[in-house]
Design an enzyme around this catalytic site. Structure first.
Site, PDB file in Angstrom:
ATOM      1  N   GLU A 169      29.155  37.641  43.775  1.00  0.00           N
ATOM      2  CA  GLU A 169      30.119  36.915  42.930  1.00  0.00           C
ATOM      3  C   GLU A 169      30.910  35.900  43.764  1.00  0.00           C
ATOM      4  O   GLU A 169      30.894  35.938  45.001  1.00  0.00           O
ATOM      5  CB  GLU A 169      31.096  37.900  42.278  1.00  0.00           C
ATOM      6  CG  GLU A 169      31.919  38.693  43.284  1.00  0.00           C
ATOM      7  CD  GLU A 169      33.247  39.184  42.716  1.00  0.00           C
ATOM      8  OE1 GLU A 169      34.064  38.341  42.306  1.00  0.00           O
ATOM      9  OE2 GLU A 169      33.463  40.404  42.694  1.00  0.00           O
ATOM     10  N   LYS A 220      40.098  49.769  42.214  1.00  0.00           N
ATOM     11  CA  LYS A 220      41.401  49.985  42.836  1.00  0.00           C
ATOM     12  C   LYS A 220      42.299  50.816  41.951  1.00  0.00           C
ATOM     13  O   LYS A 220      42.201  50.749  40.733  1.00  0.00           O
ATOM     14  CB  LYS A 220      42.078  48.638  43.093  1.00  0.00           C
ATOM     15  CG  LYS A 220      41.710  48.078  44.440  1.00  0.00           C
ATOM     16  CD  LYS A 220      42.511  46.883  44.755  1.00  0.00           C
ATOM     17  CE  LYS A 220      41.853  45.618  44.301  1.00  0.00           C
ATOM     18  NZ  LYS A 220      40.663  45.568  43.642  1.00  0.00           N
TER      19      LYS A 220
HETATM   20  N1  PSU Z   1      38.534  43.608  42.640  1.00  0.00           N
HETATM   21  C1  PSU Z   1      38.763  43.250  43.920  1.00  0.00           C
HETATM   22  N2  PSU Z   1      38.694  41.956  44.298  1.00  0.00           N
HETATM   23  C2  PSU Z   1      38.387  41.001  43.383  1.00  0.00           C
HETATM   24  C3  PSU Z   1      38.117  41.391  42.040  1.00  0.00           C
HETATM   25  C4  PSU Z   1      38.217  42.701  41.716  1.00  0.00           C
HETATM   26  O1  PSU Z   1      39.033  44.100  44.736  1.00  0.00           O
HETATM   27  O2  PSU Z   1      38.348  39.826  43.754  1.00  0.00           O
HETATM   28  C5  PSU Z   1      37.722  40.365  41.036  1.00  0.00           C
HETATM   29  C6  PSU Z   1      36.267  40.574  40.591  1.00  0.00           C
HETATM   30  O3  PSU Z   1      35.647  39.321  40.454  1.00  0.00           O
HETATM   31  C7  PSU Z   1      36.421  41.245  39.242  1.00  0.00           C
HETATM   32  C8  PSU Z   1      37.686  40.620  38.722  1.00  0.00           C
HETATM   33  O4  PSU Z   1      35.332  41.024  38.387  1.00  0.00           O
HETATM   34  O5  PSU Z   1      38.522  40.514  39.863  1.00  0.00           O
HETATM   35  C9  PSU Z   1      38.320  41.425  37.645  1.00  0.00           C
HETATM   36  O6  PSU Z   1      39.343  40.702  37.077  1.00  0.00           O
HETATM   37  P1  PSU Z   1      40.041  41.208  35.717  1.00  0.00           P
HETATM   38  O7  PSU Z   1      40.768  42.441  36.105  1.00  0.00           O
HETATM   39  O8  PSU Z   1      40.927  40.073  35.330  1.00  0.00           O
HETATM   40  O9  PSU Z   1      38.934  41.423  34.731  1.00  0.00           O
END
Ligand code: PSU
Ligand code: MN
Length: 305
Positions: free
Chosen positions: A25, A159
């Site tokens: 990603e 997390k």
């Molecule tokens: N978790 C991490 N680092 C990140 C992300 C998640 O430790 O950079 C990023 C990933 O791309 C994940 C996104 O898909 O955040 C999720 O965002 P949201 O909670 O807005 O869906």
């Protein structure tokens, strides 16, 4: 393939030869990690995948074009531009039609990787059900994507800024196999443990590949989630992080952070609160996941031959 989706020649040839590919990603590059660690991590992940005998395919939106297999020039720009939009399923079409740069989250990376028929994807942590979901309704589109796209997603769990038990419940509701890689406990990203037991355990990459093959042979179109505990030496114990989560989440509430901005906000707060230790840990687990994903992709390619 629609003309605004471009698969690099290298990835296309590898695909035709039935060799192993791992998607990566770009949200973690543009919004997840600070510069210059973001690029260091991006290239370490690529190297770890290559070392296993697979090809990395970094996915991003480059000036309105969805690129599967970004060049080093494109990755370098993803690491420094300040006009890159975090792109999930809800704004992908808008960002592309406007000709902008987009950093793909797990959900959009899965959508594009699936179009390119890639079967393995490595990331850091997935999005999930946020702790205050009963009030905010904040549930990541990553979970919906896991239900929709046939990919093995390798991560270090999620997390504890998320509600892990609820995230696991939603995964079960959506019928997504949750596989512990050499562990019987859900890892919690910075920490190896969460207290949540798993009942599907794989000890080898080939075990994961066999479960995925069975899953897709049954006609399922959904993904599988492989959770890998980060290396012990890099671990930050969950109790140590908890106080920082509380501070970061209270601050997000005070500043009225909503929607796509929540996760990047919390990540950058964690960096400040841990004096950068969260970044070192994040980089280590990204590389570790890429290594495991590379091995799984090679095993899957072998089993499909
Ligand atoms: N978790 C991490 N680092 C990140 C992300 C998640 O430790 O950079 C990023 C990933 O791309 C994940 C996104 O898909 O955040 C999720 O965002 P949201 O909670 O807005 O869906
Ligand atoms: Mn969200």
């Amino acid at each position: 393939m629609p003309t605004n989706i471009v698969i690099s020649d290298d990835i296309e040839v590898t695909q035709m030869e039935g060799e192993a590919i791992v998607a990566l990603e770009s949200a973690v590059i543009a919004t997840g990690l600070p510069s210059p660690h973001n690029l260091t991590a991006a290239y370490r992940c690529q190297a770890a995948i290559r070392l296993q005998g697979a090809k990395p395919a970094t996915i991003a939106i480059i000036g309105g074009i969805a690129k599967v297999g970004c060049t080093t020039e494109e990755i370098d720009e993803l690491g420094i531009r300040d006009d890159i939009v975090k792109t999930n399923l809800s704004n992908l079409s808008a960002i592309m039609s406007q000709g902008r740069w987009g950093a793909t989250t797990v959900s959009t990376t899965m959508h594009l990787a699936a179009l390119a028929k890639i079967s393995v994807f490595s990331t850091g942590g997935i999005g999930g059900v946020h702790r205050d979901a009963e009030k905010s309704f904040d549930i990541s589109s990553d979970l919906m994507a896991l239900a929709k796209y046939p990919l093995i997603v390798v991560c270090a769990g999620a997390k504890s800024i998320l509600d892990l038990p609820r995230t696991v419940e939603v995964l079960e509701t959506l019928g997504i196999p949750l596989i512990g890689y050499r562990t019987d406990e859900l890892p919690a990203f910075y920490s190896r443990t969460s207290g949540i037991k798993l009942d599907i355990i794989a000890s080898e990459p080939s075990d994961v590949a066999r479960i995925a093959k069975e899953h897709w042979n049954l006609g399922f179109k959904s993904g599988l989630l492989v959770v890998v505990p980060l290396p012990e030496a890099q671990e930050i114990p969950a109790q140590e992080m908890e106080i920082f989560y509380q501070i970061a989440m209270a601050e997000a509430e005070r500043e009225k952070i909503h929607g796509r901005a929540v996760t990047p906000f919390l990540l950058s707060k964690m960096e400040a609160l841990t004096n950068g230790r969260s970044v070192t840990t994040n980089m280590a687990l990204l590389e570790n996941n890429a290594r495991v994903a590379g091995a799984i992709a090679v095993a899957l390619a072998q089993q499909l031959k």
